[in-house]
Design an enzyme around this catalytic site. Structure first.
Site: not given
Length: 281
Positions: A107, A234, A262
């Site tokens: 991320s 996600d 995610h």
């Protein structure tokens, strides 16, 4: 409190600290011996997010997990931008005298990893990106991000009810998954509770960094083998962002993981680690 597999939190590697050239401290943990592998966590988290998978990698690698500047137990960044955070990670790696290393980012950590690949490519051998996007917010011509209104609401809610907002955002990582409550409690137990939330002001500033960065125009400059892992469910970074990275980066391979959101390394740790190790060979 115990980690999955019976490892007590008290057996986490001790936090170590490096003094950056700016005089600020950066905290980090280390597992195993071998070629260096650096793991960078996501927004508002800390190095303990990798405390389940790091021991699985440590049989083959010396695994280094820093707290990003302004996160966990690391001091705030001198310059809050992807460039500033990447410079701090490069400085830290040089303080440890790491030879060239494989770098994994999740991320926000993936954005930092891409920035480091652009700024300091000689430090890196391979790049692994998990739930990573070159552009976090939706814009004209870019539909693979969160609406700016949603990100602004998240920032406002940090002011209104910080801990609840962080908890809700953490849950969003698993939306649509068939994850039982016991496993979710395990994840909270090893990935959240032993760590430390950033200060509210830092969280908002770092969210701005995440939401303002746009690396799309620079991706073709990355000259490294890249492994991209993206959950098809996600809700934070749509899988289309991973597909764009795979299509644009020169030496990239994409693995889509079905039924996962995610954080694939939380939802399917064994499968995720096997995928990483296969790429790193």
């Amino acid at each position: 409190m115990w980690l999955k597999g019976g490892l007590p939190v008290s057996d986490l590697p001790d936090l170590q600290y490096s003094l950056l050239q700016s005089g600020r401290k950066l905290a980090w943990r280390h597992w195993g011996e071998g070629p260096p592998l650096v793991l960078l966590h996501g927004w508002s988290m800390s190095s303990v997010v990798f405390s389940e998978v790091a021991p699985l990698l440590a049989g083959n690698y010396a695994v280094f997990c820093p707290d990003l500047p302004g996160h966990g137990y690391s001091e705030p960044c001198g310059q809050y931008s992807l460039e500033g955070i990447a410079e701090d990670i490069a400085d830290w790696a040089q303080q440890l005298a790491l030879p060239s290393f494989a770098l994994l980012g999740w991320s926000l950590g993936g954005q930092v990893a891409l920035q480091l690949a652009l700024e300091s490519p000689l430090l890196l051998e391979k790049l692994l990106l998990v739930a990573t996007t070159p552009c976090f917010c939706r814009t004209d011509g870019w539909l693979h991000g969160l609406p700016k209104t949603q990100v602004k609401a998240l920032s406002r809610n940090i002011d209104r009810c910080y801990e609840k907002t962080m908890g809700d955002f953490f849950q969003l990582q698993f939306t649509g998954e068939e994850l039982d409550r016991r496993r979710y409690r395990e994840i909270i137990g090893f990935a959240v509770r032993p760590g430390k939330l950033p200060e509210k002001k830092q969280a908002k500033t770092l969210l701005d960094v995440l939401s303002q960065a746009d690396l799309r125009a620079q991706l073709q400059q990355v000259q490294l083998p890249v492994h991209i892992l993206h959950g098809e469910l996600d809700q934070i970074v749509p899988v289309g962002a991973g597909e764009f990275l795979a299509d644009t980066l020169q030496e990239a391979q994409l693995q889509r993981m079905s039924g996962v959101g995610h954080a694939p390394f939380f939802s399917r740790p064994q499968q995720t680690v096997a995928s990483w190790l296969e790429f790193l060979k």
